[in-house]
Design a protein around this motif. Sequence first.
Motif, mmCIF file in Angstrom:
data_model
loop_
_atom_site.group_PDB
_atom_site.id
_atom_site.type_symbol
_atom_site.label_atom_id
_atom_site.label_comp_id
_atom_site.label_asym_id
_atom_site.label_seq_id
_atom_site.Cartn_x
_atom_site.Cartn_y
_atom_site.Cartn_z
ATOM 1 N N GLY A 12 -6.906 0.162 2.228
ATOM 2 C CA GLY A 12 -6.538 1.372 2.957
ATOM 3 C C GLY A 12 -5.111 1.781 2.631
ATOM 4 N N SER A 13 -4.584 2.697 3.466
ATOM 5 C CA SER A 13 -3.247 3.215 3.160
ATOM 6 C C SER A 13 -2.235 2.939 4.270
ATOM 7 C CB SER A 13 -3.340 4.713 2.882
ATOM 8 O OG SER A 13 -4.043 5.314 3.941
ATOM 9 N N PHE A 14 -2.519 1.944 5.124
ATOM 10 C CA PHE A 14 -1.550 1.554 6.157
ATOM 11 C C PHE A 14 -0.745 0.364 5.645
ATOM 12 C CE2 PHE A 14 -5.360 2.856 8.735
ATOM 13 C CZ PHE A 14 -4.841 4.061 9.164
ATOM 14 N N HIS A 15 0.565 0.503 5.622
ATOM 15 C CA HIS A 15 1.389 -0.598 5.131
ATOM 16 C C HIS A 15 2.263 -1.122 6.273
ATOM 17 C CE1 HIS A 15 -0.338 0.693 1.478
ATOM 18 N NE2 HIS A 15 0.359 1.827 1.435
ATOM 19 N N PRO A 16 2.032 -2.372 6.670
ATOM 20 C CA PRO A 16 2.711 -2.892 7.863
ATOM 21 C C PRO A 16 4.239 -2.839 7.804
ATOM 22 C CG PRO A 16 0.857 -4.281 7.277
ATOM 23 C CD PRO A 16 1.020 -3.303 6.165
ATOM 24 N N LEU A 17 4.810 -2.764 8.977
ATOM 25 C CA LEU A 17 6.267 -2.760 9.142
ATOM 26 C C LEU A 17 6.701 -4.143 9.619
ATOM 27 C CD1 LEU A 17 6.331 0.551 11.196
ATOM 28 C CD2 LEU A 17 6.670 0.299 8.717
ATOM 29 N N THR A 18 7.991 -4.384 9.597
ATOM 30 C CA THR A 18 8.529 -5.677 10.049
ATOM 31 C C THR A 18 9.629 -5.400 11.060
ATOM 32 O OG1 THR A 18 8.167 -6.458 7.801
ATOM 33 C CG2 THR A 18 9.511 -7.859 9.220
ATOM 34 N N ILE A 75 -3.214 -3.656 0.290
ATOM 35 C CA ILE A 75 -4.565 -3.127 0.497
ATOM 36 C C ILE A 75 -4.873 -2.892 1.982
ATOM 37 C CG2 ILE A 75 -5.529 -4.054 -1.638
ATOM 38 C CD1 ILE A 75 -6.643 -6.424 0.129
ATOM 39 N N SER A 76 -3.854 -3.022 2.820
ATOM 40 C CA SER A 76 -4.012 -2.761 4.265
ATOM 41 C C SER A 76 -5.022 -3.700 4.917
ATOM 42 C CB SER A 76 -4.445 -1.310 4.513
ATOM 43 O OG SER A 76 -3.656 -0.429 3.780
#
Length: 255
Positions: A175-181, A213-214
């Motif tokens: 998918g197109s969600f890229h986690p934050l920290t 790859i989300s």
Amino acid sequence: MTAAIYFSPTYTSKRGAEAIASVLAPDGKAVSMDVTRYDAAFEEKEFGPEDLVVFGAPVYGGRLYRGAKERFRRFRGHGTPCVITVTYGNRHYDDALLELFDLVLDLGFKPVGAAALVGQHTYGHIQVGRPDVSDLKEDEAFALQVKEALEAGRFLETVPGNRPYIKGEEGGKGGSFHPLTDQNCNLCGICVKECPEGAIAPDCRTIDPDRCISCFRCIRICPKAAKNMNVPAYLDFAQDFSRKLSNPRKNEYFL
Ligand SMILES: Cc1cc2nc3c(=O)[nH]c(=O)nc-3n(C[C@H](O)[C@H](O)[C@H](O)COP(=O)(O)O)c2cc1C
Ligand code: SF4
Ligand code: SF4
């Protein structure tokens, strides 16, 4: 040898494959071959007709995630009986099971049984906790039927799905969600090691959007709950998506 071979970023596919393999192993002890990590060190491995392999992978976009396909290609069967499982997040498995069926045949395995299993969706709050105790019991009952089929020399002829596969030429993508920290990160490095695509830089924070790859493994495993997707665009999507997919689906088994 009886082996469970799985790609499973958030561990649902692993649970189904291992539950089935443990019933099929003569001593209850199947070998687990986890090919999820980017550095998962499995050389090409060959299996013979006396072995039995249970494959497990998630459905991504109605298809088998293409990275799982690449990893499974390290294994070769020689008339080796196998069970194929795909785990999906309560929407649908579309052509993923058929794609795995075709792949294992191509690799020299002979499918005896197949299952499309429901697991908690990566996104939102959909079927949280699945596979649960009753799903795993169903998996075990299915494994006993697989045993009978094996003893009777019965193999699977086909599984549901379309050829050509309906959702895209390239196969299941991420998918197109890229986690934050957030500031709770203590730089332990677990997420860097566990990311299936090697997308997290050594600073434990920078994510390569072309590799990510989300799959949300980093969010699930972070011991400090520092990896997150707390942005309105995702939270709004997740709420709406969870509402749409609230009706539980059933596991499906094929012999
Ligand atoms: C990028 C992406 C695409 C997905 N596409 C589907 C889908 O098409 N249908 C579905 O029911 N679930 C879909 N899911 C949900 C996963 O199949 C589900 O959460 C599965 O249990 C994850 O397996 P794992 O725990 O082994 O990683 C998708 C998840 C991700 C991350
Ligand atoms: S797992 Fe969590 S705490 Fe550890 S480096 Fe990654 S974000 Fe930081
Ligand atoms: S960075 Fe992306 S690919 Fe890596 S574990 Fe996190 S969500 Fe998955």
